[in-house]
Scaffold this active site. Structure first.
Site, PDB file in Angstrom:
ATOM      1  N   SER A 133      29.678  61.175  31.571  1.00 58.08           N
ATOM      2  CA  SER A 133      30.349  62.343  32.141  1.00 58.08           C
ATOM      3  C   SER A 133      31.769  62.011  32.556  1.00 58.08           C
ATOM      4  O   SER A 133      32.067  60.870  32.952  1.00 58.08           O
ATOM      5  CB  SER A 133      29.563  62.833  33.366  1.00 58.08           C
ATOM      6  OG  SER A 133      30.306  63.773  34.118  1.00 58.08           O
ATOM      7  N   TYR A 158      25.902  61.937  41.533  1.00 61.91           N
ATOM      8  CA  TYR A 158      25.764  62.233  40.109  1.00 61.91           C
ATOM      9  C   TYR A 158      26.688  61.330  39.293  1.00 61.91           C
ATOM     10  O   TYR A 158      26.268  60.700  38.312  1.00 61.91           O
ATOM     11  CB  TYR A 158      26.081  63.702  39.836  1.00 61.91           C
ATOM     12  CG  TYR A 158      26.214  64.026  38.374  1.00 61.91           C
ATOM     13  CD1 TYR A 158      25.102  64.056  37.544  1.00 61.91           C
ATOM     14  CD2 TYR A 158      27.467  64.292  37.810  1.00 61.91           C
ATOM     15  CE1 TYR A 158      25.223  64.335  36.190  1.00 61.91           C
ATOM     16  CE2 TYR A 158      27.597  64.581  36.465  1.00 61.91           C
ATOM     17  CZ  TYR A 158      26.475  64.601  35.654  1.00 61.91           C
ATOM     18  OH  TYR A 158      26.603  64.872  34.315  1.00 61.91           O
TER      19      TYR A 158
END
Length: 357
Positions: A133, A158
């Site tokens: 990501s 995350y």
């Protein structure tokens, strides 16, 4: 495979004549019906209560409900099927949700990924491709973001778990010779996307007359990347497992003497959130109600991908401008407005979507 990117990749692979076996645990992070609708689009009909039996579509695509945290089941599946390539796109997504349910991220993103790594260690594959990501760049202020950045200042759990995935993959590549490529996706959007992402939530708000929260008082930019761009990049990556850099000088962080690599996958052209709202207003023919709010914990004010490495290694991937991408999104919405979770029941009863100008 019932997720946003996995669905699109599976459909493209089937169209190209590949045999595909997809798994998903069908968790309830967002509306399960959307996941079931994606599977139905692929020719797999199942319910929220479906068990672990393998379901087969007319195209030959197969699906099994399976939780990656079940390392024994994942290992058994890989041993049984002897996959050529594994594309790992499953994760507990969402930056803000990681503040309220952090253990979901370690269970899915760390333990689940370890299950995959152990499975491909026991039953080797030609290439392991996995989703990382853009959030790994965290506090990095040097834009555009390049893979050579240390990426060691994440601002959300995350992001930390996605960076951990990269480090875990590298260690397994080094120890066991597993060719692995991590893809740092930048704000992927398009048809069949996640309803918690900005394009969905903003559209829902505009249609229902609800206010849109503009975080950081509207001073946010995102490198919005259309789903077709992501799939095309993945197809190229799949066919090019890394070999390892024989000339590694000990300082480059994006390459390694191990067969491990990371690439940015983005548009390379950040768009302000305000410009996204304007594009949505034009497509819907309706003005948005907005309110400015402070930046939220775990958010960064700007993302911007440098895609030079991907282009140099695998060729240029044609990009989709944000306005064209938004129009394609609404073409899909008009076809699925009564079956998807985007528009509230109230709006479905009272109005239909206008045609795209």
């Amino acid at each position: 495979m019932a997720g946003f990117i996995g669905f699109h990749l599976a459909r493209r692979l089937v169209d190209l004549g590949h045999r595909v076996f997809g798994i998903d645990n069908l968790n309830r992070y967002y509306d399960v019906q959307l996941k079931l609708d994606r599977l139905r689009e692929l020719g797999v009909v199942c319910s929220e209560e479906c068990g672990p039996e393998t379901l087969t579509a007319d195209s030959g695509l197969r699906f099994r409900r399976l939780d990656l945290a079940d390392a024994e089941a994942v290992g058994a599946l890989c041993a049984e099927e002897r996959f050529d390539v594994v594309c790992h796109l499953a994760a507990q997504a969402g930056v803000r949700y990681s503040l309220s349910d952090p253990f979901a991220y370690t269970a899915n993103n760390v333990h689940g990924f370890l299950s995959v790594l152990e499975a491909v260690r026991q039953t080797p594959v030609r290439h392991l491709v996995y989703a990382s990501s853009s959030s790994v760049y965290g506090l990095d202020r040097h834009v555009p973001f390049t893979e050579s950045s240390a990426a060691d200042h994440p601002v959300s759990l995350y992001a930390a778990t996605k960076r951990a995935n990269e480090l875990m993959a590298h260690s397994y590549s080094h120890l066991f010779g597993i060719p692995s490529t991590g893809l740092r996706f930048f704000t992927v959007y398009g048809p069949w996307g996640r309803p918690d992402m900005a394009l969905f939530s903003f559209t829902r708000a505009i249609l229902n007359g609800d206010p849109i929260d503009l975080y950081n008082h509207g001073n946010m930019e995102r490198d919005f990347t259309y789903i077709d761009v992501v799939v095309e990049a993945m197809l190229r990556v799949i066919d090019h497992p890394p070999q390892g850099a024989a000339d590694w000088d000990g300082r480059q962080s994006s390459v390694s003497p191990a067969p491990a690599r990371v690439y940015n996958v983005g548009n390379g052209d950040p768009v302000s959130v305000l410009d996204l709202v304007i594009a949505l207003e034009d497509a819907l023919g309706k003005k948005a109600v907005t309110r400015e709010v402070p930046i939220q914990p775990g958010d960064v004010p700007r993302t911007w991908a440098d895609t030079t490495a991907l282009t140099e290694d695998l060729g240029d991937v044609a990009q989709v401008p944000i306005r064209e991408g938004v129009e394609r999104f609404f073409d899909w919405i008009r076809d699925h407005e009564h079956s998807g979770p985007l528009v509230s029941e109230r709006h479905q009863r009272q109005a239909s979507l206008p045609a795209t100008p």
